[in-house]
Design a protein around this motif. Structure first.
Motif, short mmCIF file in Angstrom:
data_model
loop_
_atom_site.label_atom_id
_atom_site.label_comp_id
_atom_site.label_asym_id
_atom_site.label_seq_id
_atom_site.Cartn_x
_atom_site.Cartn_y
_atom_site.Cartn_z
N GLU A 139 24.88 0.90 -22.38
CA GLU A 139 25.35 0.22 -21.17
C GLU A 139 26.08 1.18 -20.24
N ALA A 140 26.87 2.07 -20.82
CA ALA A 140 27.59 3.06 -20.01
C ALA A 140 26.61 4.00 -19.32
N ARG A 141 25.56 4.42 -20.05
CA ARG A 141 24.55 5.31 -19.44
C ARG A 141 23.85 4.62 -18.28
N ARG A 142 23.51 3.37 -18.46
CA ARG A 142 22.81 2.65 -17.39
C ARG A 142 23.70 2.52 -16.15
N ALA A 143 24.98 2.24 -16.37
CA ALA A 143 25.91 2.12 -15.24
C ALA A 143 26.09 3.47 -14.54
N GLU A 144 26.20 4.54 -15.33
CA GLU A 144 26.36 5.88 -14.75
C GLU A 144 25.12 6.28 -13.96
N GLU A 145 23.94 5.99 -14.51
CA GLU A 145 22.70 6.31 -13.80
C GLU A 145 22.59 5.51 -12.50
N SER A 146 22.98 4.25 -12.56
CA SER A 146 22.95 3.43 -11.37
C SER A 146 23.88 3.99 -10.30
N PHE A 147 25.07 4.39 -10.70
CA PHE A 147 26.02 4.95 -9.74
C PHE A 147 25.49 6.24 -9.14
N ARG A 148 24.90 7.08 -9.99
CA ARG A 148 24.37 8.34 -9.48
C ARG A 148 23.29 8.11 -8.43
N HIS A 149 22.34 7.21 -8.74
CA HIS A 149 21.23 6.97 -7.81
C HIS A 149 21.69 6.26 -6.54
N SER A 153 36.07 11.15 -3.40
CA SER A 153 36.53 9.93 -4.09
C SER A 153 35.52 9.41 -5.09
N LEU A 154 34.50 10.22 -5.41
CA LEU A 154 33.42 9.72 -6.27
C LEU A 154 33.91 9.38 -7.68
N VAL A 197 24.87 5.81 -5.35
CA VAL A 197 26.06 6.27 -4.63
C VAL A 197 26.14 7.80 -4.58
N ALA A 198 26.30 8.45 -5.71
CA ALA A 198 26.60 9.89 -5.70
C ALA A 198 25.52 10.71 -5.00
N ASP A 199 24.25 10.48 -5.36
CA ASP A 199 23.16 11.25 -4.74
C ASP A 199 23.08 10.98 -3.25
N ARG A 200 23.30 9.74 -2.87
CA ARG A 200 23.21 9.38 -1.44
C ARG A 200 24.40 9.93 -0.65
N VAL A 201 25.57 9.97 -1.27
CA VAL A 201 26.73 10.57 -0.60
C VAL A 201 26.48 12.06 -0.39
N ALA A 202 25.90 12.73 -1.38
CA ALA A 202 25.61 14.16 -1.24
C ALA A 202 24.65 14.41 -0.08
#
Length: 284
Positions: free
Chosen positions: A123-133, A34-35, A135-140
């Motif tokens: 702004e989009a890059r900052r939001a994407e980087e925040s999500f990756r750090h 669901s990422l 949420v996504a990386d932690r879910v992995a």
């Protein structure tokens, strides 16, 4: 000032509520699949609340400047024929509260736009980087640990359920803190960068919430910070609700909390940041 700060906190809380709602709609075992949907919800919530934060900060800056200098500055949201009454109306609209009013006499205008232009790509890059750090990386990492957990417990085992619940809560807290920082950064950057480019501004002071962390208390205790290359960064962090309050006159008045933290720093007497952290925790 308090109304402005509370309104910025409310925007961060609005984002946090939307992020919590998005997470609540997903089972822990469905997170990895669901990422894409979660990232869409996360970035959209940041974008919308950040836009409101920017609008609020511009209204606040323009109002404070007019109150202190008797002149209105151009830029986004400026309307010809602006008065203190119309500037108060703009600020009240941005906060959702009626906190002040003023006369309708038209103010002299400084035709200048010191406010930073929106940079949607950044702004989009900052939001994407925040999500990756956050949420996504932690879910992995969580998914890599899952086989070992499930191999030693039944799927309905209380310990496994608690592990999943704790992880979801950590995603909510981490995502709320990082995303809320980006929301408020939109407004903080608008004020902080505007005063660097506004010849009518002389500096700013850091206004904190009622119980800031040791670092923010120390920064607030510095009092007024005048414009220079050395002071061109504000330094917020996740879950930080500090705001930059612009100064346009040497007759400014600091908030009571700034004086309190300055007094604490003098009483501390000097030492390392770790020593100050201990002292602050003991005396706060």
């Amino acid at each position: 000032m308090a109304t402005y700060q509370l309104a910025q906190e409310a925007l961060a809380a609005e984002f946090a509520a939307r992020w919590a709602e998005a997470l609540a709609a997903v089972e822990a075992r469905q997170l990895a699949g669901s990422l894409t949907e979660l990232e869409t919800a996360y970035t959209a919530a940041i974008r919308e609340s950040a836009a409101a934060s920017y609008t609020l900060s511009v209204a606040f800056y323009r109002l404070v400047r007019a109150l202190e200098t008797g002149r209105v500055i151009g830029g986004p949201g400026y309307r010809p024929g602006a008065s203190l009454g119309s500037l108060w109306a703009d600020f009240n609209k941005a906060t959702g509260k009626r906190t002040g009013s003023g006369p309708r006499e038209v103010l002299p205008v400084d035709i200048r736009n010191p406010f930073p232009a929106a940079d949607p790509a950044r702004e989009a890059r900052r939001a994407e980087e925040s999500f990756r750090h956050q949420v996504a990386d932690r879910v992995a990492a969580h998914e890599r640990e899952r086989p070992a957990r499930e191999g030693s417990a039944a799927l309905d085992d209380a310990e496994l359920v608690a592990w999943e619940k704790e992880f979801l809560e950590s995603l909510k807290t981490g995502g709320s803190g990082a995303g809320g920082m980006l929301v408020q950064d939109a407004g903080r950057d608008a004020v902080h960068l505007a005063l660097q480019d506004d010849p009518g501004a002389i500096g700013y002071f850091r206004a904190t919430d009622a119980s800031p962390c040791y670092f923010c208390a120390l920064m607030a205790g510095r009092g007024a910070v005048y414009k220079s290359k050395r002071t061109a960064a504000f330094g917020a962090h996740p879950h930080c609700h500090c705001q930059a309050v612009p100064i346009f006159s040497r007759r400014y008045r600091l908030a009571t909390e700034n004086d309190r933290f300055a007094r604490m720093w003098r009483e501390f007497g000097g030492g390392s940041l770790a020593d100050w952290r201990t002292y602050y925790a003991r005396n706060q």
